[in-house]
Enzyme design. Structure first.
Site, mmCIF file in Angstrom:
data_model
loop_
_atom_site.group_PDB
_atom_site.id
_atom_site.type_symbol
_atom_site.label_atom_id
_atom_site.label_comp_id
_atom_site.label_asym_id
_atom_site.label_seq_id
_atom_site.Cartn_x
_atom_site.Cartn_y
_atom_site.Cartn_z
ATOM 1 C CD GLU A 196 -3.617 -5.821 3.772
ATOM 2 O OE1 GLU A 196 -4.406 -4.944 4.194
ATOM 3 O OE2 GLU A 196 -2.381 -5.728 3.860
ATOM 4 C CD GLU B 128 -3.138 -0.897 2.108
ATOM 5 O OE1 GLU B 128 -3.160 0.112 2.839
ATOM 6 O OE2 GLU B 128 -4.058 -1.733 2.087
#
Ligand code: BGC
Length: 583
Positions: free
Chosen positions: A400, A205
């Site tokens: 995720e 991320e």
């Protein structure tokens, strides 16, 4: 690949053990880092960052996974887990972040042991090289007065830059200290673990640890890097080029035979779905703009759109500051694309545009414990399609997806209907995307294996598919009422933490950390069903599986835990590491 994920800082604990250096999250949470390699704190109590939301919570102990990894892997095996995504703590491997200061053999050995344990248990590991825990030795901070930006005298972390003639920063990119050190660290990991681990993510991320790190909850949030229009873009640029350097090294190692063609390198980026509130052109454009400014910021340069590897045009047109790639860098990005498109996704919001401004709303969507998390599985399917349509035929690796709640009792925590619905519907829409929309989705990894340190929210938001008993206690190395506060906006240490830090239940206790227990939630049962566990469904745990599907509590670990009925014991005697406790 169906599995679960974790990250080093969120679960390992043992922050000052085994030769680990200080990380920016230790500093940010106000942990006592005095004497640790790379520490910027000379004297305890060390300052705590004003942006940290749950003041007093740290990753000092967390799930104590560093000490409990064997038990945890045994638990994963019992759960029938086949794929496990975890991250390596950079400061455990290179304590100051600088290779010239030496590497930490104990840290290197820890991940060898963990990987061996996983492989011997039939679990395939996937490694994330960087999940936000930058070694503090790569980033200086002035606690009395902000240090100058773009000054090579100081360690600048991901903000490494020089001043351009127009007075804006030029990211130093492939020449930056941070990118060079990141490459050296990544290469060391590939050499050490490359023969055991095939799948490698450079970063987790990029958006989150850059866009949110100038005052929106994430470390470092410090002066002189608080201007959110400038510094995330500088950091992001350096991150993209550091990623590129690792991919280039990876390809070189594949060519030389040090790695095989089966080895895969990728990057995981994140995007929540933005649904236009109406069919108005403006709303559709605004939603698209937000996705381009989030996911596209990193993925357009890295994966390319129609063969062009640059920032989205919409960003170039509208942002007051955005760095530039050289022709050579764009060419290298094009020649060194990742093998898969790592994607983290959590929720959805509606977007409307009016008079030069957009608003996001969530009418009709169920909310998790986190302020930003609204459930809509159809949003996930739309995002998967957006990625396919925008970037073409990369295999998508869902790395995720998850749901937070705040249930404080293992028995209540077990009844996690919000998370159960989340996985039920998100898995179904993933399947629809694959079967009906032709999306090449190759993995779904639930976040997270167990409740853990949820960054600035401390332990208040639980994302685990296993409920975790942290045994709250006072940690002498965590902040207390006397802890000074570093004001991220003024750039100075001002005042004390006081009552905010005096609260009791902020940190897992260090006194009996080995006693932590993990408890099966219903959502975990749902996942087990998804990945089909022979041990669970037909093996020694068969009875427990069915009991757990009703009201029973299955715990893993040794020691006590507290329920509304009082103190219960989880003992390792029965069936490997777990015991069934009637509700
Ligand atoms: C991160 C995780 C985090 C999760 C929930 C993701 O942004 O990769 O580390 O715990 O979201 O906030």
């Amino acid at each position: 690949m169906l599995g679960v994920g974790t990250a080093a800082y969120q679960i390992e604990g043992a922050y000052n053990e085994g030769g680990r250096g200080a990380s920016i999250w230790d500093t940010y949470t106000g942990a006592n880092t005095v004497g640790m390699p790379g520490s910027v704190c000379k004297e305890a109590p060390c300052p705590l960052n004003s942006v940290m939301s749950d003041k007093g919570a740290t990753g000092n102990v967390a799930n104590n996974h560093y000490h409990k990894y064997k038990e945890d892997v045994a638990m994963m095996k019992d759960l029938g887990l086949k794929y496990y995504r975890f991250s390596v703590a950079w400061p455990r491997i290179v304590p100051t972040g600088h290779m010239k200061d030496g590497v930490n053999k104990e840290g290197i050995q820890f991940y060898h042991d963990l990987i061996d344990e996983l492989i011997n248990s039939g679990i395939t590991p996937l490694i994330t090289i960087y999940h936000w825990d930058l070694p503090q030795g790569l980033l200086d901070i002035g606690f009395e007065k902000a240090l100058p930006a773009c000054d090579p005298q100081y360690q600048q972390g991901w903000y490494d830059c020089t001043w351009g003639e127009d007075g804006t920063p030029i990211p130093t990119g492939m020449k930056s200290t941070v990118a060079k050190e990141f490459l050296a660290y990544a290469e060391l990991l590939l050499q050490e673990y490359g023969d055991k681990v095939k799948a490698w993510a450079t970063f987790n991320e990029a958006w989150t640890f850059t866009a949110l790190a100038s005052g929106y909850g994430k470390a470092p949030s410090q002066q002189p890097y608080m201007d959110v229009d400038i510094w995330p873009k500088v950091a992001g640029h350096n991150v993209i080029l550091a990623h590129l350097m690792v991919v280039m090294k990876f390809r070189e190692m594949q060519k030389s035979g040090a790695l095989t063609p089966e080895h895969k390198v990728f990057i995981t980026n994140n995007q929540d779905w933005r649904e236009p509130l109406t069919e108005k052109k403006e709303d559709i454009a605004a939603a698209h703009y937000l996705i381009e400014g989030g996911l596209g910021w990193f993925c357009d340069p890295i994966f390319g759109v129609d063969g062009v590897h640059d920032y989205p045009k919409s960003m170039r047109k509208t942002l007051k500051y955005l760095p530039k790639f050289s022709e050579e860098e764009m060419k290298l990005l094009k020649e060194n694309k990742p093998d898969a498109f790592g994607l983290n996704h959590y929720g959805t919001s509606f977007v409307a545009y009016d008079n030069g401004k957009y608003t996001t709303t969530h009418a009709g969507l169920v909310q998790g414990k986190s302020s930003w998390l609204f459930r809509a599985a159809w949003g996930y399917r739309k995002l998967l399609n957006w990625v396919k349509n925008h970037y073409g035929e990369y295999p998508i690796w869902g790395t995720e997806a998850g749901w937070s709640d705040g249930l404080e009792d293992p028995l209540a925590g077990k009844q996690d209907s919000g998370r159960l619905t989340y996985y039920q519907t998100y898995l179904l829409e993933s399947l629809n995307a694959i079967k009906e929309d032709g999306v090449k989705m190759e993995s779904f990894m639930a976040w997270s294996l167990m409740d853990n340190f949820e960054w600035e929210m401390g332990y208040a938001e639980r994302f685990g598919c296993m409920w975790n008993e942290f045994l709250w206690d006072k940690d002498p190395n965590a902040p207390s009422a006397d802890t000074p506060i570093y004001n991220a906006y003024s750039g100075k240490v001002e005042g004390k933490c006081g009552d905010d830090c005096a609260r009791q239940r902020v940190a897992p206790g260090p006194q009996r950390p080995k006693d932590q227990t993990r408890h099966m939630r219903n959502s975990m049962l749902r996942l087990i069903e998804t990945w089909g566990s022979p041990t669970m469904i037909t093996g020694p745990m068969q009875d427990d599986f069915f009991q757990a599907a009703t009201d029973q509590n299955i715990c893993f670990g040794h020691g006590t835990y507290e329920t509304s009925d009082g103190i219960e014991e989880c003992s390792p005697e029965a069936l490997s590491t777990k015991r069934v406790v009637p509700a």
